[in-house]
Scaffold this motif. Structure first.
Motif, short mmCIF file in Angstrom:
data_model
loop_
_atom_site.label_atom_id
_atom_site.label_comp_id
_atom_site.label_asym_id
_atom_site.label_seq_id
_atom_site.Cartn_x
_atom_site.Cartn_y
_atom_site.Cartn_z
N GLY A 51 12.54 12.25 -7.42
CA GLY A 51 13.89 11.92 -7.86
C GLY A 51 14.29 12.72 -9.08
N ARG A 52 13.33 12.92 -10.01
CA ARG A 52 13.60 13.73 -11.19
C ARG A 52 13.87 15.18 -10.78
NH1 ARG A 52 12.76 11.25 -16.18
NH2 ARG A 52 14.04 13.03 -16.75
N ALA A 53 13.11 15.67 -9.79
CA ALA A 53 13.32 17.03 -9.31
C ALA A 53 14.68 17.18 -8.64
CB ALA A 53 12.21 17.42 -8.32
N LEU A 54 15.19 16.09 -8.09
CA LEU A 54 16.51 16.11 -7.45
C LEU A 54 17.63 15.90 -8.46
CD1 LEU A 54 15.72 14.04 -4.24
CD2 LEU A 54 16.16 16.51 -4.39
N ARG B 169 19.11 8.53 -0.39
CA ARG B 169 19.66 7.64 -1.42
C ARG B 169 19.81 8.37 -2.76
NH1 ARG B 169 19.99 2.50 0.18
NH2 ARG B 169 18.75 1.83 1.94
N ALA B 170 18.84 9.22 -3.09
CA ALA B 170 18.91 9.97 -4.34
C ALA B 170 20.10 10.92 -4.34
CB ALA B 170 17.61 10.74 -4.56
N LEU B 171 20.33 11.59 -3.23
CA LEU B 171 21.48 12.50 -3.15
C LEU B 171 22.79 11.74 -3.25
CD1 LEU B 171 20.21 15.02 -0.45
CD2 LEU B 171 20.25 15.30 -2.94
N ASN B 172 22.86 10.57 -2.64
CA ASN B 172 24.06 9.74 -2.77
C ASN B 172 24.25 9.29 -4.21
OD1 ASN B 172 24.72 9.93 -0.07
ND2 ASN B 172 23.68 8.03 0.48
N ASP C 127 15.47 3.12 -9.76
CA ASP C 127 16.44 2.30 -9.03
C ASP C 127 16.49 2.70 -7.55
OD1 ASP C 127 17.05 0.97 -11.36
OD2 ASP C 127 18.96 2.02 -11.69
N VAL C 128 16.52 4.00 -7.29
CA VAL C 128 16.56 4.48 -5.92
C VAL C 128 15.28 4.10 -5.19
CG1 VAL C 128 16.63 6.57 -4.48
CG2 VAL C 128 18.21 6.33 -6.40
N GLN D 148 0.84 -1.20 0.00
CA GLN D 148 0.00 0.00 0.00
C GLN D 148 0.88 1.26 0.00
OE1 GLN D 148 -2.36 0.51 3.53
NE2 GLN D 148 -3.71 2.00 2.57
N LEU D 149 1.93 1.25 0.82
CA LEU D 149 2.85 2.39 0.87
C LEU D 149 3.51 2.59 -0.49
CD1 LEU D 149 4.27 4.59 2.54
CD2 LEU D 149 5.96 2.86 3.18
N TYR D 150 3.95 1.51 -1.10
CA TYR D 150 4.60 1.60 -2.41
C TYR D 150 3.63 2.17 -3.45
CZ TYR D 150 7.05 0.38 -6.67
OH TYR D 150 7.67 0.45 -7.88
N GLU D 151 2.42 1.64 -3.47
CA GLU D 151 1.44 2.10 -4.46
C GLU D 151 1.07 3.57 -4.27
OE1 GLU D 151 -1.74 -0.75 -4.18
OE2 GLU D 151 -0.57 -2.29 -5.24
N SER D 152 1.08 4.04 -3.04
CA SER D 152 0.71 5.43 -2.78
C SER D 152 1.87 6.40 -3.00
CB SER D 152 0.15 5.59 -1.37
OG SER D 152 1.17 5.44 -0.41
N LYS D 153 3.12 5.93 -2.90
CA LYS D 153 4.26 6.84 -2.96
C LYS D 153 5.14 6.71 -4.20
CE LYS D 153 4.96 9.33 -0.04
NZ LYS D 153 4.38 10.67 0.11
N ALA D 154 5.09 5.61 -4.92
CA ALA D 154 6.05 5.32 -5.98
C ALA D 154 6.10 6.40 -7.05
CB ALA D 154 5.76 3.96 -6.60
#
Length: 182
Positions: free
Chosen positions: A24-27, A66-69, A36-37, A11-17
């Motif tokens: 991630g694109r904004a970062l 993770r995205a910043l790394n 991947d992140v 449920q968390l994945y489906e709501s946030k992915a």
């Protein structure tokens, strides 16, 4: 892991992915890097002893770290620079107005773009954004406000008057509410 825990992660994945890939694109990640992140973030979360106290906030914070790394390596930086013209993936139903808004969003400084994505697509309050990014809520609100001003100016150059007739879609660019009205 039992079925109930697995269902909570799903449920968390489906709501946030989708929102996290956009974040991630904004970062500054490519679409593939953001995916991947996202996968790495959820794998790491599922290895924890249990779901964190505030799983949605933990998920966004872990994704951001993770995205910043991910962005720090030279090879990925070069790849990102080559792909920077394709910040958003095109979709078949995309209107010229959506394309103009996305083009303007890519021109914003990263810190303003990040706050706008968190505020609009993740529906975070300025207090939550401040906690996530290590800023005061007023600084987050200021970045949002200045980013929206730049978006408006950019969209005026993209024939903003015609965009206003779109109604609800452009309502995302209304000015920020006072801090108490998050």
């Amino acid at each position: 892991m039992n079925k109930a825990e697995l269902a909570r992660y799903q449920q968390l994945y489906e709501s946030k992915a989708v929102g996290l890939v956009l974040y991630g694109r904004a970062l500054g990640l490519s679409h593939g890097e953001a995916e991947d992140v996202l996968q790495e973030t959820f794998l790491a979360m599922m290895q924890l002893a249990g779901l964190p106290e505030e799983p949605e906030h933990y998920c966004v914070r872990a994704f951001r770290n993770r995205a910043l790394n991910q962005r720090r390596t030279l090879w990925r930086r070069l790849t990102r620079e080559l792909e920077s013209r394709r910040w958003f993936e095109r979709s078949a139903g995309e209107t010229p107005y959506e394309r103009a808004a996305m083009r303007c969003l890519t021109k914003l400084p990263a810190d303003q773009r990040e706050v706008i994505v968190l505020k609009i697509w993740h529906e975070y309050t300025f207090e939550e954004i401040g906690g996530l990014l290590g800023l005061s809520p007023n600084t987050a609100a200021g970045r949002y406000r200045y980013g929206l001003q730049k978006l408006r100016a950019c969209l005026k150059g993209e024939n903003y008057e015609r965009l206003e007739s779109m109604g609800e879609a452009i309502a995302l660019l209304d000015s920020t509410p006072p801090l108490g009205g998050n």
